[in-house]
Design a protein around this motif. Structure first.
Motif, mmCIF file in Angstrom:
data_model
loop_
_atom_site.group_PDB
_atom_site.id
_atom_site.type_symbol
_atom_site.label_atom_id
_atom_site.label_comp_id
_atom_site.label_asym_id
_atom_site.label_seq_id
_atom_site.Cartn_x
_atom_site.Cartn_y
_atom_site.Cartn_z
ATOM 1 N N ALA A 7 1.320 6.690 12.873
ATOM 2 C CA ALA A 7 2.636 6.590 12.226
ATOM 3 C C ALA A 7 2.912 7.887 11.467
ATOM 4 C CB ALA A 7 2.681 5.399 11.276
ATOM 5 N N ALA A 8 3.370 8.899 12.192
ATOM 6 C CA ALA A 8 3.629 10.190 11.561
ATOM 7 C C ALA A 8 4.693 10.099 10.472
ATOM 8 C CB ALA A 8 4.055 11.205 12.619
ATOM 9 N N ASP A 9 5.556 9.087 10.565
ATOM 10 C CA ASP A 9 6.647 8.925 9.592
ATOM 11 C C ASP A 9 6.252 8.019 8.426
ATOM 12 O OD1 ASP A 9 6.480 6.583 11.067
ATOM 13 O OD2 ASP A 9 8.646 6.322 11.273
ATOM 14 N N TYR A 10 4.954 7.769 8.250
ATOM 15 C CA TYR A 10 4.533 6.783 7.253
ATOM 16 C C TYR A 10 5.077 7.076 5.859
ATOM 17 C CZ TYR A 10 1.892 3.889 4.102
ATOM 18 O OH TYR A 10 1.576 2.995 3.105
ATOM 19 N N PHE A 11 4.860 8.284 5.331
ATOM 20 C CA PHE A 11 5.266 8.527 3.942
ATOM 21 C C PHE A 11 6.777 8.435 3.735
ATOM 22 C CE2 PHE A 11 6.658 11.243 0.450
ATOM 23 C CZ PHE A 11 6.083 10.549 -0.603
ATOM 24 N N PRO A 12 7.611 9.063 4.576
ATOM 25 C CA PRO A 12 9.057 8.903 4.374
ATOM 26 C C PRO A 12 9.496 7.449 4.406
ATOM 27 C CG PRO A 12 8.628 10.567 6.053
ATOM 28 C CD PRO A 12 7.310 9.992 5.676
ATOM 29 N N VAL A 63 -9.708 11.476 -8.526
ATOM 30 C CA VAL A 63 -8.388 10.852 -8.348
ATOM 31 C C VAL A 63 -8.040 10.020 -9.581
ATOM 32 C CG1 VAL A 63 -7.022 9.276 -6.931
ATOM 33 C CG2 VAL A 63 -8.617 10.863 -5.836
ATOM 34 N N LEU A 64 -9.007 9.288 -10.097
ATOM 35 C CA LEU A 64 -8.787 8.494 -11.293
ATOM 36 C C LEU A 64 -8.381 9.385 -12.472
ATOM 37 C CD1 LEU A 64 -8.959 5.825 -12.836
ATOM 38 C CD2 LEU A 64 -11.428 6.184 -13.053
ATOM 39 N N GLU A 65 -9.071 10.495 -12.651
ATOM 40 C CA GLU A 65 -8.732 11.431 -13.738
ATOM 41 C C GLU A 65 -7.323 11.986 -13.568
ATOM 42 O OE1 GLU A 65 -11.849 14.255 -13.377
ATOM 43 O OE2 GLU A 65 -13.398 12.860 -14.122
ATOM 44 N N GLU A 66 -6.939 12.241 -12.323
ATOM 45 C CA GLU A 66 -5.588 12.741 -12.047
ATOM 46 C C GLU A 66 -4.538 11.708 -12.441
ATOM 47 O OE1 GLU A 66 -3.030 15.800 -10.208
ATOM 48 O OE2 GLU A 66 -5.094 15.766 -10.904
ATOM 49 N N SER A 116 -3.852 12.915 -4.617
ATOM 50 C CA SER A 116 -3.213 13.616 -5.730
ATOM 51 C C SER A 116 -1.723 13.826 -5.475
ATOM 52 C CB SER A 116 -3.903 14.963 -5.959
ATOM 53 O OG SER A 116 -3.275 15.680 -7.001
ATOM 54 N N LEU A 117 -1.368 14.189 -4.245
ATOM 55 C CA LEU A 117 0.051 14.368 -3.910
ATOM 56 C C LEU A 117 0.827 13.066 -4.059
ATOM 57 C CD1 LEU A 117 -0.314 16.681 -0.776
ATOM 58 C CD2 LEU A 117 0.597 17.337 -3.020
ATOM 59 N N LEU A 118 0.210 11.964 -3.679
ATOM 60 C CA LEU A 118 0.863 10.664 -3.834
ATOM 61 C C LEU A 118 1.064 10.327 -5.309
ATOM 62 C CD1 LEU A 118 -0.925 8.481 -1.129
ATOM 63 C CD2 LEU A 118 1.432 9.307 -1.086
ATOM 64 N N LEU A 119 0.055 10.589 -6.118
ATOM 65 C CA LEU A 119 0.164 10.295 -7.551
ATOM 66 C C LEU A 119 1.285 11.111 -8.187
ATOM 67 C CD1 LEU A 119 -3.608 10.151 -8.561
ATOM 68 C CD2 LEU A 119 -2.058 8.222 -8.218
ATOM 69 N N HIS A 120 1.394 12.368 -7.800
ATOM 70 C CA HIS A 120 2.471 13.210 -8.343
ATOM 71 C C HIS A 120 3.839 12.685 -7.896
ATOM 72 C CE1 HIS A 120 0.563 16.637 -10.461
ATOM 73 N NE2 HIS A 120 -0.491 16.266 -9.750
ATOM 74 N N TRP A 121 3.931 12.199 -6.654
ATOM 75 C CA TRP A 121 5.206 11.629 -6.206
ATOM 76 C C TRP A 121 5.570 10.403 -7.038
ATOM 77 C CZ3 TRP A 121 6.583 6.829 -4.295
ATOM 78 C CH2 TRP A 121 7.907 6.730 -3.838
ATOM 79 N N LEU A 122 4.603 9.543 -7.299
ATOM 80 C CA LEU A 122 4.859 8.361 -8.125
ATOM 81 C C LEU A 122 5.373 8.767 -9.503
ATOM 82 C CD1 LEU A 122 1.679 6.229 -7.304
ATOM 83 C CD2 LEU A 122 4.005 5.768 -6.526
ATOM 84 N N ASP A 162 0.853 -1.184 0.000
ATOM 85 C CA ASP A 162 0.000 0.000 0.000
ATOM 86 C C ASP A 162 0.891 1.237 0.000
ATOM 87 O OD1 ASP A 162 -2.364 -1.480 0.273
ATOM 88 O OD2 ASP A 162 -2.264 -1.426 2.457
ATOM 89 N N LEU A 163 0.364 2.311 -0.554
ATOM 90 C CA LEU A 163 0.904 3.646 -0.318
ATOM 91 C C LEU A 163 -0.296 4.457 0.148
ATOM 92 C CD1 LEU A 163 3.373 5.453 -0.361
ATOM 93 C CD2 LEU A 163 2.863 6.029 -2.732
ATOM 94 N N LYS A 164 -0.421 4.587 1.462
ATOM 95 C CA LYS A 164 -1.669 5.042 2.062
ATOM 96 C C LYS A 164 -1.813 6.551 2.145
ATOM 97 C CE LYS A 164 -2.030 0.958 5.078
ATOM 98 N NZ LYS A 164 -3.363 0.441 4.728
#
Length: 300
Positions: free
Chosen positions: A172-177, A267-270, A220-226, A157-159
């Protein structure tokens, strides 16, 4: 160091509890003994995982994240499951293979990695299907290194992108890093997706993201990171609409509903606009409780 010693001062996951799991449990609520709630063919994973015969899925008890909205809350946080020996787990792997499974799918397995590797070692001459590591993405590079040569497919997952969201819903405040680094390590370890002649995945990484109510901007921020960070063609994206307000999510009014078609479609369109079209986009109608398997100790 022998694998079983890793339980004595446990730091298998980013919680780094450092407890001796022969005598106590840490955040994951797990001892050194393997515990699972189901081992059976599962037909509701991504098409390239479940295929026509099903994925040989073992649902392990306990979890290193224990998200408030977990659809498997009875096993991740409430302790449901049956204790298994390493020998019995190795037998289950072969039984699933004999039943026609396209792969062995290890769901939420981080807390038992030393024992799981021993079980895989015991059947390595006989196991002919890929091993899938199905996790919440909250993994340490050092632990992933232990899996090298054992795991063929990573299904993380990338939650969350926001530390506020990950702190609130998963403590888990450090989840994304942590998860972003882990996913990069997974891709480096197994390489880009490889399919067989029947379009069943044999190697690679599928990154799952479930859209949460009210969180489409975080998605959206996650998609841009990917798009901006990971090499093109190095992974598949699985965009999920199946959020269902289970268990503790009712304590958070903003999560106590399913996502709307508007939220998911935006999100799908993004994703499409960013060119993230290699993978799977779940139908909005998939947000149903019947997609969660019964945890009835089947196959154990």
């Amino acid at each position: 160091m022998k694998l079983e010693y890793l339980y004595e001062n446990c730091s298998l996951c980013p919680r780094n509890c450092h407890v001796n799991r022969y005598h106590a449990s840490g955040f994951c609520h797990s001892s050194h003994e393997i515990q699972a709630a189901r081992a059976a063919l599962h037909h509701w994973e991504e098409p390239c995982i479940s295929g026509t015969r099903g994925s040989g899925t073992v649902f392990f008890s306990g979890c290193t994240l224990r998200c408030c909205f977990c659809q498997n809350y009875s096993i991740s946080s409430e302790g449901f499951g049956k204790k298994l020996s390493v020998k019995r787990l190795s037998e289950i792997f072969l039984e699933l293979q004999d039943a026609g499974a396209h792969n062995i799918n290890l769901v939420t397995a981080t807390q038992y990695i030393p024992s799981i590797l021993q079980a895989l070692d015991a059947v390595s001459p006989q196991l002919r299907i890929p091993v899938v590591y199905n996790c919440g993405g909250y993994e340490k590079p050092e632990t992933l290194e232990l899996l090298k040569g054992y795991v063929d497919i990573y299904l993380p997952d990338l939650k969350y992108f926001s530390s506020q969201l990950s702190r609130k819903y998963s403590r888990a405040a450090d989840y994304f890093p942590v998860a972003s680094k882990a996913i990069s390590c997974m891709i480096q370890q197994v390489g880009p997706p490889v399919f067989d002649e029947n379009k069943i995945l044999q190697k690679g990484v599928i990154i799952r993201h479930m859209v949460l109510p009210g969180c489409r901007k975080d998605s959206s921020l996650l998609l841009h990171w990917l798009k901006d960070t990971l090499p093109e063609g190095s992974f598949l994206l699985s965009l999920l609409s199946q959020f269902t307000p289970f268990y503790k999510s009712s304590e958070y009014p903003e999560l106590n509903r399913r996502i709307t078609s508007f939220e998911y479609n935006r999100v799908l369109e993004e994703a499409i606009s960013l060119g993230l079209t290699d993978g799977f986009m779940q139908e909005k109608s998939s947000a149903k409780e019947e997609y969660t398997p019964p945890f009835n100790l089947e196959g154990l």
